[in-house]
Design a protein around this motif. Sequence first.
Motif, short mmCIF file in Angstrom:
data_model
loop_
_atom_site.label_atom_id
_atom_site.label_comp_id
_atom_site.label_asym_id
_atom_site.label_seq_id
_atom_site.Cartn_x
_atom_site.Cartn_y
_atom_site.Cartn_z
N LEU A 1 0.81 -1.14 0.07
CA LEU A 1 0.12 -0.02 0.01
C LEU A 1 1.06 1.20 -0.08
CD1 LEU A 1 -2.68 -1.21 2.64
CD2 LEU A 1 -3.11 -0.63 0.18
N GLU A 2 2.06 1.38 0.78
CA GLU A 2 2.77 2.33 0.82
C GLU A 2 3.70 2.62 -0.55
OE1 GLU A 2 5.18 1.55 4.21
OE2 GLU A 2 3.75 1.76 5.57
N GLN A 3 4.02 1.46 -1.16
CA GLN A 3 4.89 1.62 -2.17
C GLN A 3 4.01 1.90 -3.55
OE1 GLN A 3 6.80 -2.19 -2.54
NE2 GLN A 3 8.03 -1.91 -0.96
N VAL A 4 2.70 1.47 -3.42
CA VAL A 4 1.94 1.63 -4.68
C VAL A 4 1.31 3.20 -4.85
CG1 VAL A 4 -0.55 1.18 -3.83
CG2 VAL A 4 0.31 0.51 -6.43
N VAL B 1 -3.08 -8.18 -19.92
CA VAL B 1 -1.78 -7.78 -19.59
C VAL B 1 -2.10 -6.99 -18.20
CG1 VAL B 1 -0.45 -7.81 -21.57
CG2 VAL B 1 -1.53 -5.68 -20.74
N GLY B 2 -3.37 -6.67 -17.82
CA GLY B 2 -3.79 -6.05 -16.77
C GLY B 2 -3.80 -4.45 -16.71
N SER B 3 -3.56 -3.84 -17.99
CA SER B 3 -3.51 -2.53 -17.98
C SER B 3 -5.24 -1.89 -17.77
CB SER B 3 -3.36 -2.12 -19.41
OG SER B 3 -1.93 -2.56 -19.53
N PHE B 4 -6.21 -2.52 -18.38
CA PHE B 4 -7.33 -2.22 -18.37
C PHE B 4 -8.02 -2.28 -16.85
CE2 PHE B 4 -11.87 -3.62 -17.74
CZ PHE B 4 -12.56 -2.49 -18.09
N ALA B 5 -7.64 -3.42 -16.15
CA ALA B 5 -8.03 -3.85 -14.94
C ALA B 5 -7.19 -2.90 -14.07
CB ALA B 5 -7.74 -5.02 -14.46
N GLY B 6 -5.80 -2.65 -14.30
CA GLY B 6 -5.39 -1.73 -13.10
C GLY B 6 -5.57 -0.31 -13.20
N ALA B 7 -6.35 0.19 -14.53
CA ALA B 7 -6.60 1.54 -14.54
C ALA B 7 -7.90 1.40 -13.72
CB ALA B 7 -6.73 1.92 -15.86
N VAL B 8 -8.86 0.71 -13.92
CA VAL B 8 -10.12 0.70 -13.12
C VAL B 8 -9.91 0.68 -11.72
CG1 VAL B 8 -12.06 -0.71 -12.64
CG2 VAL B 8 -11.23 -0.55 -15.15
N VAL B 9 -9.03 -0.32 -11.02
CA VAL B 9 -8.66 -0.37 -9.75
C VAL B 9 -8.33 0.90 -9.36
CG1 VAL B 9 -7.34 -1.54 -8.00
CG2 VAL B 9 -8.67 -3.04 -9.85
N ALA B 10 -7.15 1.34 -9.97
CA ALA B 10 -6.45 2.64 -9.54
C ALA B 10 -7.44 3.87 -9.19
CB ALA B 10 -5.35 2.89 -10.49
N TYR B 11 -8.34 3.92 -10.24
CA TYR B 11 -9.34 4.98 -10.05
C TYR B 11 -10.50 4.72 -8.88
CZ TYR B 11 -12.40 8.79 -11.37
OH TYR B 11 -13.71 9.93 -11.13
N LEU B 12 -10.84 3.50 -8.96
CA LEU B 12 -12.07 3.30 -7.99
C LEU B 12 -11.66 3.32 -6.94
CD1 LEU B 12 -14.05 0.53 -9.73
CD2 LEU B 12 -14.47 2.84 -9.65
N GLU C 1 1.73 -4.24 -10.05
CA GLU C 1 1.81 -3.59 -8.78
C GLU C 1 0.49 -2.92 -8.13
OE1 GLU C 1 4.67 -3.46 -6.79
OE2 GLU C 1 5.50 -4.57 -8.67
N ILE C 2 -0.38 -2.51 -9.09
CA ILE C 2 -1.71 -2.08 -8.54
C ILE C 2 -2.61 -3.19 -8.23
CG2 ILE C 2 -3.73 -0.76 -9.17
CD1 ILE C 2 -1.96 1.16 -10.82
N LEU C 3 -2.66 -3.95 -8.86
CA LEU C 3 -3.52 -5.46 -8.92
C LEU C 3 -3.22 -6.24 -7.76
CD1 LEU C 3 -3.97 -5.81 -12.72
CD2 LEU C 3 -5.96 -5.00 -10.80
N LYS C 4 -1.85 -6.47 -7.60
CA LYS C 4 -1.47 -7.29 -6.56
C LYS C 4 -1.81 -6.57 -5.07
CE LYS C 4 3.30 -5.97 -5.26
NZ LYS C 4 4.83 -6.44 -5.36
N THR C 5 -1.94 -5.36 -5.11
CA THR C 5 -2.31 -4.88 -4.04
C THR C 5 -3.64 -4.80 -3.56
OG1 THR C 5 -0.20 -3.19 -4.24
CG2 THR C 5 -2.08 -2.53 -2.49
N TYR C 6 -4.66 -4.61 -4.71
CA TYR C 6 -6.03 -4.24 -4.43
C TYR C 6 -6.94 -5.44 -4.83
CZ TYR C 6 -4.57 0.47 -3.33
OH TYR C 6 -3.88 1.52 -2.80
N THR C 7 -6.38 -6.42 -5.36
CA THR C 7 -7.22 -7.66 -5.84
C THR C 7 -7.33 -8.50 -4.66
OG1 THR C 7 -6.68 -7.34 -8.32
CG2 THR C 7 -7.61 -9.36 -7.60
#
Length: 404
Positions: free
Chosen positions: A19-22, A239-250, A307-313
């Motif tokens: 959480l701190e790194q992302v 590759v996770g780009s779409f999912a990462g963008a969704v998670v990062a914003y939400l 990095e985003i998805l491993k933190t929030y999925t």
Amino acid sequence: MDDKIMWVANQQYHLQENLEQVGHLLHNFTMEQVNRVGRFHRSYEKFEMTPLHNLDTLASFVGVRNIFVKDESYRFGLNAFKVLGGIYAIGQYVAKILGKNIDELSFEELKSSEVKDQLGDLTFISTTDGNHGRGVAWAARELGFKARIYMPEGSAAERLQNIKNEGAYAEITTMNYDDTVRYTAKLAKNNGWVILQDTMWEGYEEIPLWIMQGYTTLVKEAVDQLEKPPTHVFLQAGVGSFAGAVVAYLTQCYAQEITFVLVEPYAANCFYESFKQGAPHYVTVGGDMQTIMAGLACGEPNPVAWEILKTYTKIGICCHETVAATGMRVLGNAIGTDPRIIAGESGAAPFGCFYELMTNEHYTELRDGALKIDEYSRVLFFNTEGDTDAENYRNIMWHGKYAK
């Protein structure tokens, strides 16, 4: 078969060190940045918001409060969401060459003869299963540039033709997706072409990030269309780009915690295998990765998305072909007053997984335990594509292909 889906709890979920790194990555998806992306997209004269469908009857049938489906099959008349990333990346690239901020450039200004005179001939090159390449080809044609698109082995002939119809050079290779990406990167370097890819590697980080940011327009629309935040979001991952963008914003939009579930095909399950390994670093998968979920047939994650998805999925799922096909059939055959949704294989995969775990007692532990889905749950999906392979869509919907 009972194991239509396999699932794993992500051991990296909400670890404090992650959480701190992302945090620095989330700065690329702030409200200010997302609004900037949206302003650029809306400068296209034919821009329209895509619908968010509310499937109340189906929600009652499976036992949840709400089912929402953001339907990207309407985006720009291209039957998929990918164009949002491609056109924003091209806009950012051109703005950088001109020494301007993208806020100073509209879509129409990019088409001007003055801009063309300054830039000369540009050729954009990309690897695609179909949707991304068609979006890049469309954007390049609209702005007066050239495009060259390369597709992995097994790609549908209809998707190839759709790209050619946008004026691009296109061909299907004898390689899988990741090897084709490496091939196009080499062509770009040798010929002075600009590679537009949503995966990322050392020395190639800026354009993939722009593509991810481009996807956020649809997420912002969904937030604006929802009255309350979702409790669960099922997301497809290539590759996770779409999912990462969704998670990062939400995660920045809502104060409450959202349960994110990542969905992949059996044949290309790099996130599932990475979660299963439990280490902070991702693993890759190889082989031909043949699957009807062509848009998800990728074996190596985008590092930023990882990095985003491993933190929030919370949960990673990989599924059989029949699960995606079931999702297509359920969405395409509405009950009650629910709208019919035409969803392609990759677009329907997350919903197919959800429907399977809600109707098959074999997955009670996942549904009731790990995910805690109940009558109060508000579940959000993104239909990322329509019937981009019409022949296969008919075979699944009309003739029962991949029923068992």
